[in-house]
Design a protein around this motif. Sequence first.
Motif, PDB file in Angstrom:
ATOM      1  N   THR A 132      42.357  36.341  39.071  1.00 30.65           N
ATOM      2  CA  THR A 132      41.917  35.261  39.934  1.00 30.65           C
ATOM      3  C   THR A 132      40.761  35.735  40.807  1.00 30.65           C
ATOM      4  O   THR A 132      40.416  36.922  40.824  1.00 30.65           O
ATOM      5  N   ALA A 133      40.174  34.810  41.565  1.00 28.68           N
ATOM      6  CA  ALA A 133      39.100  35.182  42.487  1.00 28.68           C
ATOM      7  C   ALA A 133      39.584  36.218  43.485  1.00 28.68           C
ATOM      8  O   ALA A 133      38.882  37.179  43.798  1.00 28.68           O
ATOM      9  N   ALA A 134      40.800  36.039  43.993  1.00 29.90           N
ATOM     10  CA  ALA A 134      41.356  36.998  44.948  1.00 29.90           C
ATOM     11  C   ALA A 134      41.516  38.376  44.315  1.00 29.90           C
ATOM     12  O   ALA A 134      41.239  39.403  44.951  1.00 29.90           O
ATOM     13  N   ASP A 135      41.944  38.415  43.061  1.00 25.63           N
ATOM     14  CA  ASP A 135      42.085  39.689  42.355  1.00 25.63           C
ATOM     15  C   ASP A 135      40.732  40.384  42.231  1.00 25.63           C
ATOM     16  O   ASP A 135      40.596  41.581  42.469  1.00 25.63           O
ATOM     17  N   LEU A 136      39.718  39.616  41.837  1.00 22.55           N
ATOM     18  CA  LEU A 136      38.389  40.183  41.654  1.00 22.55           C
ATOM     19  C   LEU A 136      37.845  40.730  42.965  1.00 22.55           C
ATOM     20  O   LEU A 136      37.263  41.828  43.004  1.00 22.55           O
ATOM     21  N   MET A 137      38.057  39.990  44.051  1.00 20.00           N
ATOM     22  CA  MET A 137      37.562  40.440  45.344  1.00 20.00           C
ATOM     23  C   MET A 137      38.255  41.719  45.810  1.00 20.00           C
ATOM     24  O   MET A 137      37.625  42.606  46.385  1.00 20.00           O
ATOM     25  N   ARG A 138      39.543  41.816  45.543  1.00 22.49           N
ATOM     26  CA  ARG A 138      40.255  43.047  45.895  1.00 22.49           C
ATOM     27  C   ARG A 138      39.736  44.228  45.072  1.00 22.49           C
ATOM     28  O   ARG A 138      39.577  45.344  45.584  1.00 22.49           O
ATOM     29  N   MET A 139      39.473  43.976  43.783  1.00 25.83           N
ATOM     30  CA  MET A 139      38.939  45.031  42.930  1.00 25.83           C
ATOM     31  C   MET A 139      37.555  45.473  43.395  1.00 25.83           C
ATOM     32  O   MET A 139      37.225  46.668  43.383  1.00 25.83           O
ATOM     33  N   ILE A 140      36.741  44.516  43.814  1.00 23.75           N
ATOM     34  CA  ILE A 140      35.391  44.825  44.295  1.00 23.75           C
ATOM     35  C   ILE A 140      35.460  45.674  45.558  1.00 23.75           C
ATOM     36  O   ILE A 140      34.751  46.678  45.690  1.00 23.75           O
ATOM     37  N   ARG A 141      36.313  45.296  46.477  1.00 22.81           N
ATOM     38  CA  ARG A 141      36.456  46.069  47.712  1.00 22.81           C
ATOM     39  C   ARG A 141      36.973  47.474  47.422  1.00 22.81           C
ATOM     40  O   ARG A 141      36.508  48.459  47.998  1.00 22.81           O
ATOM     41  N   ALA A 142      37.946  47.553  46.528  1.00 20.97           N
ATOM     42  CA  ALA A 142      38.523  48.860  46.185  1.00 20.97           C
ATOM     43  C   ALA A 142      37.489  49.758  45.519  1.00 20.97           C
ATOM     44  O   ALA A 142      37.559  50.984  45.622  1.00 20.97           O
ATOM     45  N   GLY A 143      36.526  49.155  44.852  1.00 20.64           N
ATOM     46  CA  GLY A 143      35.489  49.922  44.168  1.00 20.64           C
ATOM     47  C   GLY A 143      34.264  50.171  45.015  1.00 20.64           C
ATOM     48  O   GLY A 143      33.217  50.572  44.486  1.00 20.64           O
ATOM     49  N   GLY A 144      34.361  49.900  46.315  1.00 18.77           N
ATOM     50  CA  GLY A 144      33.234  50.161  47.202  1.00 18.77           C
ATOM     51  C   GLY A 144      32.102  49.173  47.068  1.00 18.77           C
ATOM     52  O   GLY A 144      30.939  49.493  47.323  1.00 18.77           O
ATOM     53  N   GLY A 145      32.423  47.951  46.654  1.00 15.63           N
ATOM     54  CA  GLY A 145      31.393  46.912  46.557  1.00 15.63           C
ATOM     55  C   GLY A 145      31.127  46.433  45.144  1.00 15.63           C
ATOM     56  O   GLY A 145      30.351  45.493  44.927  1.00 15.63           O
ATOM     57  N   ARG A 146      31.813  47.042  44.183  1.00 19.74           N
ATOM     58  CA  ARG A 146      31.639  46.591  42.800  1.00 19.74           C
ATOM     59  C   ARG A 146      32.879  46.930  41.995  1.00 19.74           C
ATOM     60  O   ARG A 146      33.598  47.886  42.300  1.00 19.74           O
ATOM     61  N   ALA A 147      33.116  46.123  40.976  1.00 14.10           N
ATOM     62  CA  ALA A 147      34.250  46.362  40.081  1.00 14.10           C
ATOM     63  C   ALA A 147      33.763  46.295  38.647  1.00 14.10           C
ATOM     64  O   ALA A 147      32.978  45.416  38.281  1.00 14.10           O
ATOM     65  N   THR A 148      34.217  47.231  37.840  1.00  7.94           N
ATOM     66  CA  THR A 148      33.856  47.250  36.428  1.00  7.94           C
ATOM     67  C   THR A 148      34.964  46.589  35.626  1.00  7.94           C
ATOM     68  O   THR A 148      36.130  46.963  35.728  1.00  7.94           O
ATOM     69  N   LEU A 149      34.598  45.592  34.848  1.00  3.92           N
ATOM     70  CA  LEU A 149      35.560  44.836  34.042  1.00  3.92           C
ATOM     71  C   LEU A 149      35.325  45.141  32.571  1.00  3.92           C
ATOM     72  O   LEU A 149      34.227  44.922  32.049  1.00  3.92           O
TER      73      LEU A 149
END
Length: 200
Positions: A132-149
């Motif tokens: 979900t959007a919330a999941d993606l945002m948590r992943m982005i924050r955990a990755g220091g501003g970006r998330a690799t999918l």
Amino acid sequence: MNRKIAAVAAMVALQGCATGGSEAGMQGQMSGGMSGAEANGSVMVGGAAMLPSRTIVQNAVNSKDHTTLVAAVQAAGLAETLGSAGPFTVFAPVNAAFDALPQGTVATLLRPENKTQLTGVLTYHVVPGRHTAADLMRMIRAGGGRATLRTVAGGTLTATMSGDKVMVSDAGGNMANVTIANVMQSNGVIHVVDRVLLPR
């Protein structure tokens, strides 16, 4: 390819509301621009209600904004796979996104002899699991501003944020905005995007 997608591991479905301020803001903003959620949990996309009791394919065929995507899915033979249990997260480009590609690109991809290439482009928009959007945002924050999918095609997408908005970039750095988030499906979730993402 169908066997590969069907074999992806399922993630726990996270369908609750975001608790963080920006997460809630994003979800509210995304919902507000598409006539809001209905009492049965559906949202309007392309003039049609997207029912959470239906699969990705069953809903997508009713969106007038995704006729090119649906035609491509059918040409690639992926309708059955995307109608399976999943779950999948699909970043679904609107018709205008396909229209923005160089002239002749879509027609070329839809030719039978280019089915493998078409399949690669489409599955590049599919990520195993329900994010979900919330999941993606948590992943982005955990990755220091970006998330690799990691996509079903094997390549990667990069998710980033600007304020309370989520963007997704392809391998070439081309960025798509999530314009409608959290379109819940029985076998995953769709995030509508305004650009076609291309693998290398």
